[in-house]
Design an enzyme around this catalytic site. Sequence first.
Site, mmCIF file in Angstrom:
data_model
loop_
_atom_site.group_PDB
_atom_site.id
_atom_site.type_symbol
_atom_site.label_atom_id
_atom_site.label_comp_id
_atom_site.label_asym_id
_atom_site.label_seq_id
_atom_site.Cartn_x
_atom_site.Cartn_y
_atom_site.Cartn_z
ATOM 1 N N GLY A 1 30.901 40.630 38.136
ATOM 2 C CA GLY A 1 30.706 39.814 36.651
ATOM 3 C C GLY A 1 29.305 40.324 36.207
ATOM 4 C CB ALA B 1 30.931 35.625 39.995
ATOM 5 C CD GLU C 1 35.095 42.010 40.186
ATOM 6 O OE1 GLU C 1 35.286 43.381 40.573
ATOM 7 O OE2 GLU C 1 34.481 41.749 39.041
ATOM 8 C CD GLU D 1 34.211 41.353 35.133
ATOM 9 O OE1 GLU D 1 33.669 40.417 35.658
ATOM 10 O OE2 GLU D 1 35.561 41.440 34.688
HETATM 11 N N1 CO8 Z 1 27.317 35.844 44.959
HETATM 12 C C1 CO8 Z 1 26.522 35.275 45.878
HETATM 13 N N2 CO8 Z 1 25.460 35.462 46.457
HETATM 14 C C2 CO8 Z 1 25.164 36.950 46.643
HETATM 15 C C3 CO8 Z 1 26.059 37.723 45.788
HETATM 16 C C4 CO8 Z 1 26.975 37.289 45.123
HETATM 17 N N3 CO8 Z 1 27.756 37.994 44.247
HETATM 18 N N4 CO8 Z 1 25.469 39.071 45.899
HETATM 19 C C5 CO8 Z 1 24.562 39.074 46.919
HETATM 20 N N5 CO8 Z 1 24.227 37.825 47.063
HETATM 21 C C6 CO8 Z 1 23.360 37.098 47.902
HETATM 22 C C7 CO8 Z 1 23.599 37.369 49.292
HETATM 23 O O1 CO8 Z 1 24.492 36.470 49.985
HETATM 24 C C8 CO8 Z 1 22.185 37.234 50.019
HETATM 25 O O2 CO8 Z 1 21.792 35.971 50.162
HETATM 26 P P1 CO8 Z 1 21.469 35.389 51.682
HETATM 27 O O3 CO8 Z 1 20.133 36.238 51.955
HETATM 28 O O4 CO8 Z 1 21.297 33.855 51.567
HETATM 29 O O5 CO8 Z 1 22.551 35.773 52.713
HETATM 30 C C9 CO8 Z 1 21.271 37.706 48.980
HETATM 31 O O6 CO8 Z 1 21.861 37.736 47.662
HETATM 32 C C10 CO8 Z 1 20.860 39.468 49.141
HETATM 33 O O7 CO8 Z 1 22.024 40.154 49.344
HETATM 34 P P2 CO8 Z 1 22.375 41.057 50.681
HETATM 35 O O8 CO8 Z 1 21.621 40.825 51.779
HETATM 36 O O9 CO8 Z 1 23.957 41.201 50.744
HETATM 37 O O10 CO8 Z 1 21.544 42.096 50.062
HETATM 38 P P3 CO8 Z 1 21.963 44.016 50.285
HETATM 39 O O11 CO8 Z 1 21.001 44.701 49.709
HETATM 40 O O12 CO8 Z 1 22.224 44.093 51.684
HETATM 41 O O13 CO8 Z 1 23.103 44.251 49.389
HETATM 42 C C11 CO8 Z 1 24.758 44.111 47.602
HETATM 43 C C12 CO8 Z 1 23.338 44.159 48.139
HETATM 44 C C13 CO8 Z 1 25.683 45.495 47.868
HETATM 45 C C14 CO8 Z 1 24.996 44.009 46.188
HETATM 46 C C15 CO8 Z 1 25.758 42.849 48.452
HETATM 47 O O14 CO8 Z 1 24.970 41.684 48.214
HETATM 48 C C16 CO8 Z 1 26.992 42.812 47.563
HETATM 49 O O15 CO8 Z 1 27.829 43.366 48.157
HETATM 50 N N6 CO8 Z 1 27.121 41.561 46.841
HETATM 51 C C17 CO8 Z 1 28.403 41.115 46.165
HETATM 52 C C18 CO8 Z 1 28.973 42.210 45.359
HETATM 53 C C19 CO8 Z 1 30.150 41.613 44.986
HETATM 54 O O16 CO8 Z 1 31.251 41.553 45.470
HETATM 55 N N7 CO8 Z 1 30.229 41.298 43.590
HETATM 56 C C20 CO8 Z 1 31.525 41.024 42.764
HETATM 57 C C21 CO8 Z 1 31.741 39.473 42.825
HETATM 58 S S1 CO8 Z 1 33.192 38.776 42.478
HETATM 59 C C22 CO8 Z 1 32.929 38.630 40.868
HETATM 60 O O17 CO8 Z 1 31.878 39.137 40.442
HETATM 61 C C23 CO8 Z 1 34.287 38.403 39.953
HETATM 62 C C24 CO8 Z 1 33.770 38.459 38.395
HETATM 63 C C25 CO8 Z 1 34.801 37.559 37.784
HETATM 64 C C26 CO8 Z 1 34.253 36.977 36.475
HETATM 65 C C27 CO8 Z 1 32.989 35.989 36.700
HETATM 66 C C28 CO8 Z 1 33.676 34.714 37.126
HETATM 67 C C29 CO8 Z 1 32.492 33.509 37.224
#
Ligand code: CO8
Length: 258
Positions: free
Chosen positions: A109, A65, A132, A112
């Site tokens: 998400g 998400a 999460e 999911e």
């Molecule tokens: N949301 C928003 N932006 C994101 C997300 C995300 N989930 N994941 C990555 N991005 C963005 C980063 O902020 C970054 O943007 P910017 O360049 O503007 O800073 C860009 O994508 C590239 O990401 P990274 O620089 O972090 O890339 P890396 O290769 O270094 O890392 C990862 C990749 C490991 C995937 C890392 O981006 C990460 O950990 N992302 C978050 C993963 C996460 O925690 N996901 C769970 C989110 S919570 C959720 O899904 C709840 C689900 C509930 C149901 C849904 C309800 C709507």
Amino acid sequence: MAYETVLVETRGKVGIVTLNRPKALNALSAELVRELGQALDAFEADSAIGAIVLTGSEKAFAAGADIKEMATKGYMDVYLADFITSGWERVTTCRKPIVAAVAGYALGGGCEVAMMCDFILAADTAKFGQPEITIGTIPGAGGTQRLTRAVGKAKAMEMVLTGRMMDAAEAERSGLVSRVVPAADLLAEAVKAAEKMAGLSLPVVMLAKEAVNRAFETTLAEGVRFERRLFHSTFATEDQKEGMAAFVEKRPPAFRNR
Ligand code: CO8
């Protein structure tokens, strides 16, 4: 229809939806979830489409998400909007078969949504996780339930409680994905599987999907009874007559979705 966050194309009887927010690793914003639902609505309404492939980019199916969109929401914002339930479940209500073609990250998400599809084909680059807990929340679109049913308690607990990711090989061993293919072949393999389903009888494929899904909702005895009723009902279709006649006559069947 023109979309901002998904790409839509058709290949024969297969509809392909590609999640397309590359700068955010396909984070599932409200707009993306809405457009995904609209794209599925359109394919479901299109009688020329028999199966759907849902995919992302090489780097990410979807990294979850949209954290930036969620970060400042309060309890009443998410409760009153029924945040997550509304929109997200559209994937689970689609009656046509959906294959998730996952390369790169399928997190939160993203994992999911992949699990809401009928089966997951994984590229050898795929990584699945429910991270999460590491950002102060828990899965909210079925992760604790569908992951547990797919891989069992031990692995689901470890992933949900620690955020550990699973690579493609482990995901295949654990039953989360049906097959792992080289990343370069992922879309072609997913389309091939979708073409196979789209060439069959759509109403019978829909019955088969409904029967398998019932296994997750009921007891064995009830599920078997439900399956038998659906099995009997296939004998009311022209396609069952055609399929069996074609076998006997040693020719390919020509299903008419009747
Ligand atoms: N949301 C928003 N932006 C994101 C997300 C995300 N989930 N994941 C990555 N991005 C963005 C980063 O902020 C970054 O943007 P910017 O360049 O503007 O800073 C860009 O994508 C590239 O990401 P990274 O620089 O972090 O890339 P890396 O290769 O270094 O890392 C990862 C990749 C490991 C995937 C890392 O981006 C990460 O950990 N992302 C978050 C993963 C996460 O925690 N996901 C769970 C989110 S919570 C959720 O899904 C709840 C689900 C509930 C149901 C849904 C309800 C709507």
